[in-house]
Design a protein around this motif. Structure first.
Motif, mmCIF file in Angstrom:
data_model
loop_
_atom_site.group_PDB
_atom_site.id
_atom_site.type_symbol
_atom_site.label_atom_id
_atom_site.label_comp_id
_atom_site.label_asym_id
_atom_site.label_seq_id
_atom_site.Cartn_x
_atom_site.Cartn_y
_atom_site.Cartn_z
ATOM 1 N N ALA A 64 0.798 -1.588 0.143
ATOM 2 C CA ALA A 64 -0.392 0.020 0.042
ATOM 3 C C ALA A 64 0.874 1.638 -0.383
ATOM 4 O O ALA A 64 0.219 2.273 -1.014
ATOM 5 N N GLU A 69 -0.709 5.281 -1.347
ATOM 6 C CA GLU A 69 -1.828 4.614 -0.047
ATOM 7 C C GLU A 69 -1.856 5.166 1.364
ATOM 8 O O GLU A 69 -1.611 3.693 1.270
ATOM 9 N N VAL A 72 -4.438 3.793 3.689
ATOM 10 C CA VAL A 72 -3.880 1.756 3.705
ATOM 11 C C VAL A 72 -3.026 1.752 3.672
ATOM 12 O O VAL A 72 -3.374 0.329 4.995
ATOM 13 N N VAL A 187 -6.179 -0.935 -2.643
ATOM 14 C CA VAL A 187 -5.959 0.308 -2.887
ATOM 15 C C VAL A 187 -6.205 1.016 -4.316
ATOM 16 O O VAL A 187 -6.472 2.175 -4.432
ATOM 17 N N SER A 191 -8.392 4.707 -3.950
ATOM 18 C CA SER A 191 -8.253 6.046 -4.618
ATOM 19 C C SER A 191 -8.872 6.049 -5.409
ATOM 20 O O SER A 191 -9.943 7.178 -5.481
#
Length: 211
Positions: A64, A69, A72, A187, A191
């Motif tokens: 992640a 991200e 996450v 992810v 997103s």
């Protein structure tokens, strides 16, 4: 073993029950349920087998993180800190995530027409300090996860042998490879849903202002 009672993608994307985004996800109920089942199978199995909970969370946080991200990644870092009280792994893992960030995919195709698409990029290796804390076993899989995410076209038998040499069983390698694939999906989903949620919020605000 604690069990997530809320859909994990909803949680990570900040989707509230009854919201517009929740309604949109409900239109693909089977896909939503399958994603949750995949999460539970990988991160809350009845038997962790050859891959400990801390190892799973560490790899998930890394994947992640290199996908950029942070929300996450922080979720899995928090899980890692609680798993077998492995708070000692969190900061070294954060440092490795920063070292491993790049853009892809890249790598080399077998010689032939596709060679024009060859692209060079970072070949990530865990730092000496990171390997001392994370250990050779986890360090080897972080390098392999980076290969799968950014250089899949460079995957070769030697990469598999490096994992076997580090002490991973073939069953564990399959499990962690599934985990990397799931995290890449997760992810992207989070997103995309955040972007959609922001768009829906903007459109609602614009409509309210116009009226």
């Amino acid at each position: 073993m604690s069990t997530e009672t809320r859909d994990i993608i909803d949680l990570l994307a900040g989707i509230e029950p009854g919201s517009s985004l929740s309604g949109i996800r409900a239109r693909r109920l089977q896909a939503r349920e399958n994603a949750q089942k995949s999460y539970l199978a990988l991160f809350e199995p009845a038997d962790f087998g050859d891959v400990a909970a801390a190892e799973r969370y560490a790899v998930a946080a890394f994947v992640a993180g290199v996908h950029d991200e942070p929300a996450v990644a922080n979720f899995y870092l928090a899980k890692l800190a609680k798993a077998a009280d492995r708070t000692d792994l969190v900061e070294p893992l954060k440092a490795e995530i920063e070292r491993a960030k790049t853009e892809g995919p890249y790598g080399a195709f077998p010689a032939g027409p596709l060679s024009v698409e060859d692209k060079s990029g970072l070949i990530y290796r865990v730092s000496g300090d990171g390997r001392r804390v994370l250990g050779p076993r986890l360090g080897a899989f972080l390098e392999h996860a980076h290969l799968l995410v950014f250089r899949p076209r460079d995957a070769a038998p030697a990469a598999m042998q490096a994992l076997l040499d580090a002490g991973w069983s073939t069953t564990a390698i399959v499990t962690l490879s599934q985990l990397v694939a799931f995290l890449s999906f997760q992810v992207r989903s989070v997103s995309g849903l955040r972007t959609l949620g922001a768009s829906l919020g903007h459109n609602t605000a614009a409509a309210t202002k116009a009226s």
